[in-house]
Design a protein around this motif. Structure first.
Motif, PDB file in Angstrom:
ATOM      1  N   UNK A 131       0.832  -1.417   0.061  1.00  0.00           N
ATOM      2  CA  UNK A 131       0.374   0.034  -0.093  1.00  0.00           C
ATOM      3  C   UNK A 131       0.714   1.147  -0.206  1.00  0.00           C
ATOM      4  N   UNK A 132       0.395   2.481  -0.115  1.00  0.00           N
ATOM      5  CA  UNK A 132       1.065   3.798  -1.028  1.00  0.00           C
ATOM      6  C   UNK A 132       0.635   4.173   0.490  1.00  0.00           C
ATOM      7  N   UNK A 133       0.059   4.968   1.191  1.00  0.00           N
ATOM      8  CA  UNK A 133       0.322   5.604   2.086  1.00  0.00           C
ATOM      9  C   UNK A 133      -0.737   4.904   3.763  1.00  0.00           C
ATOM     10  N   UNK A 134      -1.088   5.413   5.108  1.00  0.00           N
ATOM     11  CA  UNK A 134      -1.336   5.408   5.668  1.00  0.00           C
ATOM     12  C   UNK A 134      -1.834   6.305   6.575  1.00  0.00           C
ATOM     13  N   UNK A 135      -3.093   6.370   7.035  1.00  0.00           N
ATOM     14  CA  UNK A 135      -4.075   7.257   7.888  1.00  0.00           C
ATOM     15  C   UNK A 135      -4.038   7.069   9.076  1.00  0.00           C
ATOM     16  N   UNK A 136      -3.386   7.123  10.616  1.00  0.00           N
ATOM     17  CA  UNK A 136      -4.379   7.387  11.519  1.00  0.00           C
ATOM     18  C   UNK A 136      -4.944   7.883  12.256  1.00  0.00           C
ATOM     19  N   UNK A 137      -5.981   7.600  12.840  1.00  0.00           N
ATOM     20  CA  UNK A 137      -6.496   8.781  14.215  1.00  0.00           C
ATOM     21  C   UNK A 137      -6.496   7.982  15.131  1.00  0.00           C
ATOM     22  N   UNK A 138      -5.552   8.228  15.826  1.00  0.00           N
ATOM     23  CA  UNK A 138      -4.838   7.363  17.379  1.00  0.00           C
ATOM     24  C   UNK A 138      -5.739   8.955  17.948  1.00  0.00           C
ATOM     25  N   UNK A 139      -6.676   8.171  18.893  1.00  0.00           N
ATOM     26  CA  UNK A 139      -7.601   8.765  20.335  1.00  0.00           C
ATOM     27  C   UNK A 139      -7.307   8.261  21.313  1.00  0.00           C
ATOM     28  N   UNK A 140      -7.156   8.053  22.480  1.00  0.00           N
ATOM     29  CA  UNK A 140      -7.381   7.672  23.894  1.00  0.00           C
ATOM     30  C   UNK A 140      -9.314   7.102  23.704  1.00  0.00           C
ATOM     31  N   UNK A 141      -9.600   8.099  23.108  1.00  0.00           N
ATOM     32  CA  UNK A 141     -11.830   7.922  23.092  1.00  0.00           C
ATOM     33  C   UNK A 141     -12.252   6.982  22.722  1.00  0.00           C
TER      34      UNK A 141
END
Lengths: 266, 330
Positions: free
Chosen positions: A86-96
């Protein structure tokens, strides 16, 4: 033609964790990860990555962006799709996100995806091996108001058009829609490819883009869970197994048959 | 009105077996809430199916008609259900975890901004809130979760196949059958169904087999599956396999039973050389009787099996098969 694919993936507790190592935190109603067993990318999500890479194989000008939301990401684990190609990665990292319900997951994923301009196709695993909610992909398609094509075992892309073979119990249905669209896959799309050495090297140089709720205009107060988990328990095994023991193994086999007949099971 | 709305699926012009299961689950909720079970069905079936729904426990039958519904277009079903919900405002919607039901159920929930619980094995009414409590296996059957809904409008339940038994047919039951005139926005039908292809498979399909003989890694290779097939054939049953077997290429993934793979619930599930990892059990725990042949007395499978033999399958299976053949002949 250039083509943009978004793949949603989830980091989950290894589904091969032995039952004996499986524990529940009763205060938080959550699962305690077993010591020494790292999480994995959900199986069907790896199939989704594979489906995207198959398209990339046939349409070279394809960009595959992997999106994952959660918390406590293990980089060696969650970056596997990048090592696969895969080319790119987006992570939404939130303790909630630890305690959020799948309806919130849907809302956040939809919001992230809608910020990726010009996506043509979203691919999701049919369900995740942890909570098995199996409705986030359909939720994303409804939220973004795009066609939802389920259970693809083959995907064929033409300009502005997608055709899939959708698996049903005794065959398949050929489904067609315009793009952009969302497709769900299971293991029937094919085995996820192994990361190559080159892939692993390339992935090690890529840094996932990290987004917070603020970046995607999400406020916790906007997220209203539709369901409440009230109880989480280990299953009670109500079966008491009767072991048939004959003079030797062959005799035991015969006794088993007689027992099943006697109990009217066969 | 706040009734219980049930989506009755059809197959080859008759009711699908899940229709009765959904009505039974709906009845359980309706009897407690004091409301009615309304079944939605397409008109492309034998007329007797409408009455059958009532005999199975429905109070009202809503018949809907559209070429795309008859083709099995999920978009059409979601749009029709949406319109029906606007008209009758149901309290609960029940669908089955079939190809159609699991997708339609999830989609209609989001269309109506409602909650949805997938793969439920039980439903009951919470005495305090009068809302549904849904029980679902999670983590591949390693845990069981119970959820309540935070809102009523409506509560969507997708029921695991065979988790409820259909009620006995009661021909004295009465109810109404009403053809609904509904117009939907054709733009909402985004899917085009090109063709449905039935693939010839040898014997009965896994999901329908009354008896399944499943093999695991303990068999050591692809060859022994012929013996499993021999046993399955005596019952007109089917052969299944664990993930390890399919990953190793001994059997095609179409035979895979488990969390990844097919979920089945036969009357009898006979395992040979299967350890019973939760990942596998997630696909077969609904079976009425689990029978185990395994050489490891501590194998997990014996926790879920009702009868078993601890021994070498190569010796146990032939004599078991032989004895079964003799018993079923007499």
């Amino acid at each position: 033609m250039s083509f943009n694919i978004v793949v949603c993936v989830k980091q989950v507790v290894d589904p091969d964790t032995p039952s004996a190592a499986f524990n529940i935190n009763q205060d938080k109603l959550s699962v305690i990860p077993a010591d020494g067993i790292p999480p994995v990318v959900n199986g069907y999500c790896e199939n989704a990555v594979e489906a995207a890479l198959k398209i990339k194989d046939s349409i070279p000008d394809t960009t595959v962006t992997v999106v994952s939301i959660g918390t406590n990401f293990i980089m060696d684990v969650i970056k596997k799709p990048l090592s696969m190609g895969a080319d790119k990665m987006i992570l939404v990292d939130d303790p909630n996100l630890e305690s959020l319900d799948p309806f919130s997951t849907t809302k956040i994923l939809s919001s992230v995806i809608s910020k990726i301009s010009d996506y043509d196709l979203i691919i999701c695993g049919q369900h995740a091996s942890d909570w098995d909610n199996a409705h986030v992909p359909m939720g994303i398609s409804e939220t973004l108001n795009i066609p939802c094509l389920n259970s693809a075992r083959e995907i064929d892309i033409k300009p502005n058009e997608i055709t899939i073979k959708s698996s049903i119990p005794d065959g398949y249905i050929t489904l067609k829609s315009s793009l952009p669209a969302l497709v769900t896959v299971s293991n029937e799309i094919g085995e996820p490819r192994y990361p190559t050495l080159k892939g692993i090297m390339q992935a090690s140089r890529k840094t996932p883009e990290k987004l917070s709720f603020e970046n995607i205009d999400i406020k916790i107060s906007d997220l209203s869970p539709k369901m409440t988990l009230v109880d989480l328990a280990l299953p009670v095994s109500n079966s008491k197994c009767e072991i048939l023991e004959g003079e030797d193994d062959a005799d035991s086999g015969k006794l088993l048959a007689l027992k099943l007949r006697e109990s009217k099971i066969i | 009105m706040s009734d219980i709305l049930v989506l009755a699926e059809t197959e080859n012009n008759y009711l699908h077996s899940t229709a009765g299961e959904l009505i039974a689950a709906g009845r359980k909720l309706a009897d407690e809430l004091g409301n009615q079970v309304c079944a939605v069905i397409t008109d492309d079936v034998d007329e007797s199916s409408f009455k059958n729904l009532i005999h199975l426990g429905a109070d009202k039958v809503y018949v809907i008609s559209h070429a795309e519904l008859s083709k099995g277009n999920i978009d059409a079903f979601v749009s029709y259900l949406e319109q029906i919900c606007i008209q009758i405002n149901p309290n609960v919607i029940l669908t089955s975890r079939t190809y159609m039901g699991r997708n339609i159920g999830a989609r209609i929930a989001y269309r109506l901004e409602s909650g949805v619980a997938q793969d439920c094995i039980d439903v009951e009414i919470d005495k305090n809130s009068s809302r549904v409590i849904a029980t679902r296996p999670v983590y591949g059957g390693n845990a069981v979760a119970r959820f309540t809904f935070n809102q009523d409008d409506p509560q969507v339940i997708i029921l695991r196949v065979k988790s409820f038994d259909s009620n006995e047919i009661d021909t004295t039951r009465n109810g109404s059958i009403e053809k609904l005139n509904i117009s939907i926005d054709n733009d909402a039908i985004k899917l085009k169904l090109i063709e449905t292809v039935k693939e010839e498979s040898e014997g009965i399909r896994l999901e329908d087999a009354p008896v399944i003989v499943a093999g695991g890694r303990g068999l050591g290779g692809p060859e022994p599956f012929k013996q499993l097939e021999e046993l399955a054939n005596i019952f007109d049953g089917a052969v299944g396999a664990s993930r390890a077997v399919c990953d190793a290429g001994w059997m095609d993934h179409a035979f895979q039973i488990g969390l990844t793979g097919k979920q089945v619930a036969p009357d009898v599930y006979i395992t040979v050389g299967i350890s019973g990892a939760s990942q596998h059990m997630a696909g077969c725990l609904g079976s009425r009787n689990i029978i185990a042949i395994n050489n490891d007395a501590d194998a997990n499978i014996f926790k879920d099996a009702s009868y078993g033999v601890v021994g070498d399958w190569e010796k146990v299976l032939p004599s078991f098969t032989e004895a079964v053949r003799d018993l079923l002949k007499s």
